[in-house]
Write a protein that holds these residues in place. Structure first.
Motif, mmCIF file in Angstrom:
data_model
loop_
_atom_site.group_PDB
_atom_site.id
_atom_site.type_symbol
_atom_site.label_atom_id
_atom_site.label_comp_id
_atom_site.label_asym_id
_atom_site.label_seq_id
_atom_site.Cartn_x
_atom_site.Cartn_y
_atom_site.Cartn_z
ATOM 1 N N ARG A 1 52.458 76.991 74.645
ATOM 2 C CA ARG A 1 51.903 76.887 73.289
ATOM 3 C C ARG A 1 52.432 75.638 72.584
ATOM 4 N N SER A 2 53.724 75.411 72.676
ATOM 5 C CA SER A 2 54.324 74.241 72.044
ATOM 6 C C SER A 2 53.807 72.948 72.673
ATOM 7 N N ILE A 3 53.681 72.937 73.991
ATOM 8 C CA ILE A 3 53.174 71.749 74.692
ATOM 9 C C ILE A 3 51.738 71.457 74.276
ATOM 10 N N ALA A 4 50.915 72.494 74.230
ATOM 11 C CA ALA A 4 49.513 72.300 73.868
ATOM 12 C C ALA A 4 49.360 71.800 72.436
ATOM 13 N N LEU A 5 50.170 72.350 71.516
ATOM 14 C CA LEU A 5 50.088 71.895 70.124
ATOM 15 C C LEU A 5 50.559 70.455 69.973
ATOM 16 N N ALA B 1 50.405 68.166 72.321
ATOM 17 C CA ALA B 1 49.467 67.289 73.028
ATOM 18 C C ALA B 1 48.189 67.052 72.222
ATOM 19 N N THR B 2 47.751 68.079 71.494
ATOM 20 C CA THR B 2 46.484 67.949 70.786
ATOM 21 C C THR B 2 46.664 67.747 69.302
ATOM 22 N N GLY B 3 47.746 68.227 68.761
ATOM 23 C CA GLY B 3 47.961 68.135 67.317
ATOM 24 C C GLY B 3 47.171 69.191 66.591
ATOM 25 N N PRO B 4 47.659 69.577 65.431
ATOM 26 C CA PRO B 4 46.931 70.584 64.660
ATOM 27 C C PRO B 4 45.609 69.993 64.141
ATOM 28 N N GLY B 5 44.600 70.829 64.140
ATOM 29 C CA GLY B 5 43.291 70.384 63.674
ATOM 30 C C GLY B 5 43.267 70.198 62.158
ATOM 31 N N ARG B 6 42.467 69.274 61.706
ATOM 32 C CA ARG B 6 42.318 69.065 60.261
ATOM 33 C C ARG B 6 41.184 69.933 59.749
ATOM 34 N N ARG B 7 41.387 70.458 58.590
ATOM 35 C CA ARG B 7 40.341 71.244 57.962
ATOM 36 C C ARG B 7 39.446 70.306 57.161
ATOM 37 N N SER B 8 38.172 70.500 57.292
ATOM 38 C CA SER B 8 37.256 69.675 56.509
ATOM 39 C C SER B 8 37.072 70.309 55.144
ATOM 40 N N ALA B 9 36.970 69.470 54.157
ATOM 41 C CA ALA B 9 36.865 69.974 52.787
ATOM 42 C C ALA B 9 35.441 70.227 52.394
#
Length: 95
Positions: A81-85, A87-95
């Motif tokens: 889980r830590s590796i995947a986060l 590697a990809t980074g948290p997604g941005r929420r669109s406003a």
């Protein structure tokens, strides 16, 4: 100084410091850090910059290959889980 000369100096320093660390039974990363600092303090190397393409094409594949051979699959499964986060980074929420 050309890029090829810089690569040869860095590679020779890495080999020398790795050999010295094993011979003296010291930490390899510590001696590699000291070797890098010594190269950086030499007057001839003050204005030398290593292009990012050289790092991506020469140094990064060798490091990744070695780590792929020595990494435990159990550790990867435990930390997936830590590796995947990371590697990809948290997604941005669109406003």
């Amino acid at each position: 100084m050309t890029g090829l000369e810089l690569i040869v100096v860095v590679a020779a320093t890495v080999l020398l410091m790795t050999w010295a660390a094993r011979r003296l039974r010291l930490s390899e990363p510590l001696l590699l850090l000291i070797g890098g600092i010594l190269i950086g303090l030499m007057p001839r190397f003050h204005n030398v910059h290593l292009p990012p393409d050289v790092v991506l094409l020469l140094f990064l594949p060798a490091l990744l290959y070695w780590e792929s051979l020595t990494t435990s699959l159990r550790e990867i499964k435990n930390n997936f889980r830590s590796i995947a986060l990371q590697a990809t980074g948290p997604g941005r929420r669109s406003a």
